[in-house]
Design a protein around this motif. Structure first.
Motif, PDB file in Angstrom:
ATOM      1  N   GLU A  12       0.826  -1.211   0.000  1.00 24.71           N
ATOM      2  CA  GLU A  12       0.000   0.000   0.000  1.00 24.71           C
ATOM      3  C   GLU A  12       0.860   1.260   0.000  1.00 24.71           C
ATOM      4  O   GLU A  12       0.631   2.191  -0.774  1.00 24.71           O
ATOM      5  CB  GLU A  12      -0.942   0.029   1.218  1.00 24.71           C
ATOM      6  N   ILE A  16       1.076   4.228  -2.895  1.00 22.43           N
ATOM      7  CA  ILE A  16       0.737   5.612  -2.581  1.00 22.43           C
ATOM      8  C   ILE A  16       1.893   6.538  -2.952  1.00 22.43           C
ATOM      9  O   ILE A  16       1.703   7.580  -3.595  1.00 22.43           O
ATOM     10  CB  ILE A  16       0.382   5.776  -1.091  1.00 22.43           C
ATOM     11  N   SER A  20       2.002   8.997  -6.155  1.00 21.04           N
ATOM     12  CA  SER A  20       1.968  10.415  -5.781  1.00 21.04           C
ATOM     13  C   SER A  20       3.087  11.226  -6.416  1.00 21.04           C
ATOM     14  O   SER A  20       2.899  12.410  -6.722  1.00 21.04           O
ATOM     15  CB  SER A  20       2.055  10.571  -4.260  1.00 21.04           C
ATOM     16  N   LEU A 291      -1.423  13.577  -2.744  1.00 19.14           N
ATOM     17  CA  LEU A 291      -1.857  12.477  -1.886  1.00 19.14           C
ATOM     18  C   LEU A 291      -3.362  12.280  -1.988  1.00 19.14           C
ATOM     19  O   LEU A 291      -3.854  11.143  -1.974  1.00 19.14           O
ATOM     20  CB  LEU A 291      -1.463  12.758  -0.434  1.00 19.14           C
ATOM     21  N   VAL A 295      -4.772   8.713  -3.043  1.00 16.61           N
ATOM     22  CA  VAL A 295      -5.671   7.976  -2.157  1.00 16.61           C
ATOM     23  C   VAL A 295      -7.006   7.722  -2.850  1.00 16.61           C
ATOM     24  O   VAL A 295      -7.594   6.632  -2.716  1.00 16.61           O
ATOM     25  CB  VAL A 295      -5.887   8.745  -0.831  1.00 16.61           C
ATOM     26  N   PHE A 298      -6.369   4.908  -5.390  1.00 14.46           N
ATOM     27  CA  PHE A 298      -6.103   3.675  -4.649  1.00 14.46           C
ATOM     28  C   PHE A 298      -7.389   3.141  -4.025  1.00 14.46           C
ATOM     29  O   PHE A 298      -7.693   1.942  -4.123  1.00 14.46           O
ATOM     30  CB  PHE A 298      -5.061   3.942  -3.567  1.00 14.46           C
ATOM     31  N   GLY A 314      -4.292   2.204   2.943  1.00 14.81           N
ATOM     32  CA  GLY A 314      -3.737   3.238   2.084  1.00 14.81           C
ATOM     33  C   GLY A 314      -3.936   4.626   2.665  1.00 14.81           C
ATOM     34  O   GLY A 314      -3.044   5.485   2.599  1.00 14.81           O
ATOM     35  N   ALA A 318      -1.056   7.504   3.817  1.00 23.06           N
ATOM     36  CA  ALA A 318      -1.062   8.871   3.294  1.00 23.06           C
ATOM     37  C   ALA A 318      -1.057   9.900   4.426  1.00 23.06           C
ATOM     38  O   ALA A 318      -0.398  10.944   4.328  1.00 23.06           O
ATOM     39  CB  ALA A 318      -2.281   9.075   2.403  1.00 23.06           C
ATOM     40  N   THR A 373      -6.299  13.965   2.548  1.00 22.28           N
ATOM     41  CA  THR A 373      -6.224  12.497   2.513  1.00 22.28           C
ATOM     42  C   THR A 373      -7.576  11.855   2.793  1.00 22.28           C
ATOM     43  O   THR A 373      -7.966  10.904   2.103  1.00 22.28           O
ATOM     44  CB  THR A 373      -5.176  11.988   3.514  1.00 22.28           C
TER      45      THR A 373
END
Length: 447
Positions: A12, A16, A20, A291, A295, A298, A314, A318, A373
């Protein structure tokens, strides 16, 4: 070459971070549009011209963000269908979201140009600045369709796990923007409108080239003749998913416009300081924005694949990254705030005010990280209705606090930046409450 990534497998934290980084590079490049405008205008046209550009920022963003919200909604739908392996539905979402985004982009362009001057007058922009402000805003808002197109293809590619392809085209466009800024403003002496035209032209080029390339090389979004038809249900789904985000962004923009109006009442020096601090903060906020997008993608892919716990992991990764970054920026602004602001403007009073303002807001960057996030997670899960709650929280805080704090004698114009910090804190708490409440589990697009 296709760079599509399945984010439902593997580490994860790695997904991320690796997703990112290109987003961050792209966001930083996109911010150079504003940064280069600010530096060229401030250095070559003076503080008044800089204040004139700054007076348009919040309202221009208001028009842009309505289309950007629809793009985010399109990305959420695409990510969940991609995670679920539903290719036909994915292609339908791509085509119909393009139609919706184009329609909104054209309408907003047509409405915003004639409305520019009346809106600026309503915002209490000083009379001697309003001519330049209106000219800049009309050109910038006239290019809303280009902004919408680029953000749409960017959102679609992010949904498929590809954050690198849009970066390549944006990088080339950013270089062109810098060259055109210098050409139009310094060489051709077009003044403030030259900076606006440079930005619009480069945004259009980035959008067109990226769309053509992505449809040529990405098999997942190559459309067949059967895909090229308007689907009312899919268009409705795109609107229902994207409009709450667009309204949220619009509400935030309205609150920023209100704050700009309060700022305008303190005169050109404070206006210029606010413009500089906003430009720098927009630049610094890009890791949080990256981010957010990471996120969201994801979460969308993993919710689509039925992997709820993985999506939550995840989010935790973040948040950790955002807190570490916040501490680093606080230290930098505390030590070097004056030097940083002097890159953008030469007036000593403007430098002094903006440097202190950066220190005030940087103490609350951690809360801004939580906002981005958790917002990314909730959007990716399909809980876009929360966006309206989020937007209302920012409106109430930013408008209410700015009217109160700036009228306290010993606070004065510092209340502008204290309002921003307090708004971030309150909105962060509201976002965490929504996540902890668990209502996002009921809003998956892919059942």
């Amino acid at each position: 070459m296709s760079r599509i990534t399945d984010m439902t497998q593997g580490s994860e934290m790695r997904h991320i971070i690796m997703f990112s980084l290109p987003l961050l590079a792209g966001n930083l490049l996109q911010q150079t549009y504003n940064i280069v405008d600010t530096m060229v205008v401030g250095r070559y046209l003076g503080d008044d011209a800089l204040a004139a550009v700054g007076a348009t920022g919040s309202i221009t963003y208001l028009f842009y963000t309505l289309c950007i919200g629809l793009s985010v909604g399109a990305g959420i739908i695409a990510a969940q269908y991609f995670g679920a392996g539903k290719q036909k539905a994915l292609r339908s979402a791509v085509y119909n979201s393009a139609l919706v985004t184009a329609i909104f982009g054209i309408v907003i362009s047509l409405l915003s140009v004639p409305a520019a001057r009346p809106i600026l007058e309503l915002l209490n922009v000083p009379h001697r600045l309003i001519g330049d402000s209106a000219s800049y805003m009309q050109i910038a808002c006239g290019g809303t369709l280009a902004v919408a197109a680029y953000n749409w293809i960017n959102a679609i590619m992010r949904a498929l796990g590809d954050s690198k392809t849009p970066l390549i085209f944006l990088g080339a466009a950013s270089l062109l923007n810098a060259l055109l800024d210098l050409l139009f403003v310094v060489v051709f002496k077009f003044g403030i409108t030259g900076a606006a035209w440079a930005t619009v032209l480069t945004q259009a080029l980035s959008a067109i080239s990226c769309i053509v390339y992505c449809f040529a090389v990405s098999g997942e979004i190559k459309l067949t003749a059967d895909d090229l038809h308007a689907d009312k249900d899919m268009m409705s789904r795109c609107v229902k998913t994207g409009v709450p985000i667009a309204i949220q962004n619009g509400l935030i923009s309205i609150s920023m416009v209100a704050l700009q109006r309060v700022t305008n009442g303190f005169g050109e020096t404070v206006m210029a300081a606010y413009t500089v601090s906003m430009r720098i903060e927009q630049f610094v906020q890009q890791p949080f924005s990256s981010l957010n997008a990471a996120v969201s993608t994801f979460t969308g892919q993993n919710i689509g694949a039925g992997k709820e716990k993985r999506a939550q992991n995840g989010l935790r990764c973040a948040i950790k990254i955002s807190v570490i970054f916040s501490v680093v920026v606080l230290i930098l602004f505390t030590l070097f705030g004056g030097a940083i602001t002097s890159w953008f403007v030469s007036g000593k009073n403007v430098i002094s005010i903006s440097a202190k303002a950066l220190i005030i807001t940087s103490f609350f960057y951690w809360s801004l990280g939580i906002i981005h996030t958790t917002r990314g997670f909730l959007n990716g899960a399909g809980d876009t209705n929360y966006a309206l709650v989020n937007g209302m929280a920012e409106v109430i805080c930013r408008i209410g606090l700015s009217l109160v704090l700036t009228r306290i004698a010993f606070i004065g114009f510092w209340g502008i930046w204290l309002t921003t910090a307090a708004t971030w804190f309150v909105t962060a708490m509201v976002s965490l409450m929504r996540y902890k409440g668990g209502k996002w589990r009921l809003h998956s697009i892919v059942k």
